[in-house]
Design a protein around this motif. Structure first.
Motif, PDB file in Angstrom:
ATOM      1  N   SER A   1      46.320  41.305  35.124  1.00  0.00           N
ATOM      2  CA  SER A   1      44.799  41.640  34.808  1.00  0.00           C
ATOM      3  C   SER A   1      44.618  43.238  34.595  1.00  0.00           C
ATOM      4  O   SER A   1      44.199  43.849  33.821  1.00  0.00           O
ATOM      5  CB  SER A   1      43.807  41.271  35.664  1.00  0.00           C
TER       6      SER A   1
ATOM      7  N   GLU B   1      38.646  38.158  36.010  1.00  0.00           N
ATOM      8  CA  GLU B   1      38.028  37.242  34.856  1.00  0.00           C
ATOM      9  C   GLU B   1      36.619  37.167  34.895  1.00  0.00           C
ATOM     10  O   GLU B   1      35.821  37.200  34.105  1.00  0.00           O
ATOM     11  CB  GLU B   1      38.958  36.020  34.422  1.00  0.00           C
TER      12      GLU B   1
ATOM     13  N   THR C   1      40.403  31.439  45.377  1.00  0.00           N
ATOM     14  CA  THR C   1      40.359  31.981  43.896  1.00  0.00           C
ATOM     15  C   THR C   1      41.436  32.723  43.690  1.00  0.00           C
ATOM     16  O   THR C   1      41.497  33.880  44.671  1.00  0.00           O
ATOM     17  CB  THR C   1      38.915  32.424  43.491  1.00  0.00           C
ATOM     18  N   THR C   2      42.014  32.665  42.799  1.00  0.00           N
ATOM     19  CA  THR C   2      43.374  33.602  42.441  1.00  0.00           C
ATOM     20  C   THR C   2      42.690  34.805  42.017  1.00  0.00           C
ATOM     21  O   THR C   2      41.638  34.903  41.515  1.00  0.00           O
ATOM     22  CB  THR C   2      44.336  33.053  41.333  1.00  0.00           C
TER      23      THR C   2
ATOM     24  N   TYR D   1      34.956  36.303  43.503  1.00  0.00           N
ATOM     25  CA  TYR D   1      35.517  35.098  43.728  1.00  0.00           C
ATOM     26  C   TYR D   1      34.554  33.903  44.082  1.00  0.00           C
ATOM     27  O   TYR D   1      33.492  34.066  44.680  1.00  0.00           O
ATOM     28  CB  TYR D   1      36.288  35.263  45.189  1.00  0.00           C
TER      29      TYR D   1
ATOM     30  N   ASP E   1      43.788  36.735  39.389  1.00  0.00           N
ATOM     31  CA  ASP E   1      43.347  36.710  37.846  1.00  0.00           C
ATOM     32  C   ASP E   1      42.174  36.238  37.539  1.00  0.00           C
ATOM     33  O   ASP E   1      41.513  36.562  36.758  1.00  0.00           O
ATOM     34  CB  ASP E   1      44.709  36.446  37.347  1.00  0.00           C
ATOM     35  N   ASP E   2      42.009  34.857  38.068  1.00  0.00           N
ATOM     36  CA  ASP E   2      40.660  34.237  37.734  1.00  0.00           C
ATOM     37  C   ASP E   2      39.371  34.826  38.420  1.00  0.00           C
ATOM     38  O   ASP E   2      38.446  35.199  37.682  1.00  0.00           O
ATOM     39  CB  ASP E   2      40.507  32.788  38.252  1.00  0.00           C
TER      40      ASP E   2
END
Length: 431
Positions: free
Chosen positions: A168, A188, A181-182, A176, A184-185
């Protein structure tokens, strides 16, 4: 008849440590003079490798001396990876109290260390000059000096940051859904949250100040928004422009290598300020928010995302380690101060929330990336710089967890002359 003066006994380095920190230190400490203290079976340890490290610790007690010794490799740790020294940083912050020795003990410490160890020696090359000596690069928060401060922190190398931040290339707090949660997610999700709070839709115009590597710029452009981003880092601007071209977003997005104050366009539908307010100086808040107000159309929105203090009872300025090694000239104030300044600039604040736990999780994941990519980070910069980053990220995580610093989203609108805000009656974004 002559009076004899009793000699002050010489202390080992470990004895000095226990005198200052107490007998029950929660880690194992060893030193080059062969002395040691703390539990022999402790999970975590610190080792003072050299006399130079002792000089750093004695001549600058506190976080600055610790950082100097650690960056130089004169103070090493065990039980943790140098890219992720969180557990030891947490112990130092939570479980160790500094004791004020008696005058006799102080005399013994001074005699044992020797006056030479209280005379400062050249610091590691990663250290910036003291705040008061930076006048050579301009007055505080002039365009020239701000550019120099940004260069110190953000122009290490794009590759170095990529190893820490991940795909990212986002160097701000993520949001989160859960602790699992990752990264990158979560990044985003942060961009979606900002986008939704600003009420943007295809065809709108967004100004993103302090845009970094253009994460918000590209996210908004992918939704059909026309975006201008501004950054004082040439490395960031060049990387962002390449990413915009690679994604085919040139029709909608542009990142400029410039001071945000040099953006001349107006009548934007929204302004996003994600991680810039920390760099502009508390005394400049009014000018800053007044400038952003002047860039917006009536009814336009501002989302200000920045690190804050829990209150205004402490200095706005950071500690010496952060100021000299991480964010030169950075300053933080309370969210209340920010809300006041935003209102005084002509905005109406409509929503505010504290995301400090989210920043602690973000920092957790950055430390993990640094440890995982340690060899590549050392090769890209140097070991001292990588050590500084490990310590800075871990220390920041502890500070967010302990509520020493916070991360606030403040959503504001520029009302029309008749007072209309064009804001829905209830929050319209998903958490």
């Amino acid at each position: 008849m002559s009076l004899s003066v009793p000699s002050v006994p010489t202390m080992t380095i470990a004895e000095i440590v226990t005198t200052v920190l107490g007998e029950d230190i929660p880690l194992r400490f060893t030193a080059y003079d062969g002395s040691s203290c703390g539990p022999p079976d402790a999970q975590y340890g610190m080792h003072l490798e050299t006399p130079r490290g002792l000089n750093y610790l004695a001549s600058a007690p506190g976080d600055l001396g610790l950082a100097r010794a650690y960056a130089a490799g004169d103070l090493t740790v065990s039980g943790v990876h140098p890219g992720d020294p969180y557990q030891i940083t947490k112990l130092l912050a939570s479980d160790m109290q500094v004791n004020l020795p008696s005058p006799a003990k102080i005399a013994s410490i001074v005699r044992s260390l020797g006056l030479r160890n209280f005379r400062p020696i050249p610091p590691p090359p990663q250290e910036n000059t003291p705040r008061w000596r930076r006048v050579a690069t301009g007055l505080l928060h002039s365009k020239t000096r701000d550019a120099a401060a940004i260069h110190h922190h953000y122009d290490v190398s794009n590759e170095f940051y990529a190893h820490i931040l991940g795909p990212s290339m986002t160097y701000t707090c993520a949001t989160y859904a859960t602790p699992d949660t990752t990264l990158d997610d979560a990044q985003e999700a942060k961009y979606k949250l900002v986008f939704d709070k600003l009420g943007l839709s295809a065809g709108d115009r967004l100004l993103d100040v302090g845009c970094g590597w253009g994460g918000m710029v590209r996210y908004a452009a992918r939704q059909g928004v026309h975006v201008i981003g501004a950054t004082l880092s040439r490395n960031q601007a060049e990387w962002a422009q390449r990413a915009i071209q690679a994604e085919g977003l040139t029709e909608h997005a542009e990142v400029r290598f410039c001071d945000y104050r040099d953006v001349t366009e107006t009548d934007f539908d929204a302004v996003s300020s994600i991680g810039l307010t920390e760099h502009i100086g508390v005394k400049n808040y009014h000018k800053y928010f007044a400038f952003l107000h002047s860039r917006l159309r009536a009814g336009g929105r501002l989302l200000n995302h920045c690190i804050t203090r829990p209150n205004n009872l402490v200095s706005h300025q950071p500690g010496q380690f952060i100021d000299r090694y991480v964010f030169p000239d950075g300053e933080l104030a309370s969210p209340g101060r920010l809300v006041d300044e935003i209102h005084d600039a002509g905005f109406e604040v409509r929503h505010e929330e504290n995301l400090r736990e989210h920043y602690a999780l973000t920092l957790r994941d950055w430390n993990a990336n640094l440890a995982r990519n340690w060899d590549a980070c050392v090769a890209e910069a140097d070991e001292g710089t990588a050590r500084v980053w490990g310590l800075y990220i871990a220390g920041s995580r502890v500070s967010f967890e302990r509520n020493k610093i916070q991360l606030h989203h403040i959503l504001a609108v520029k009302p029309t002359l008749s007072g209309e805000s064009h804001i829905p009656l209830r929050p319209w974004w998903s958490r």
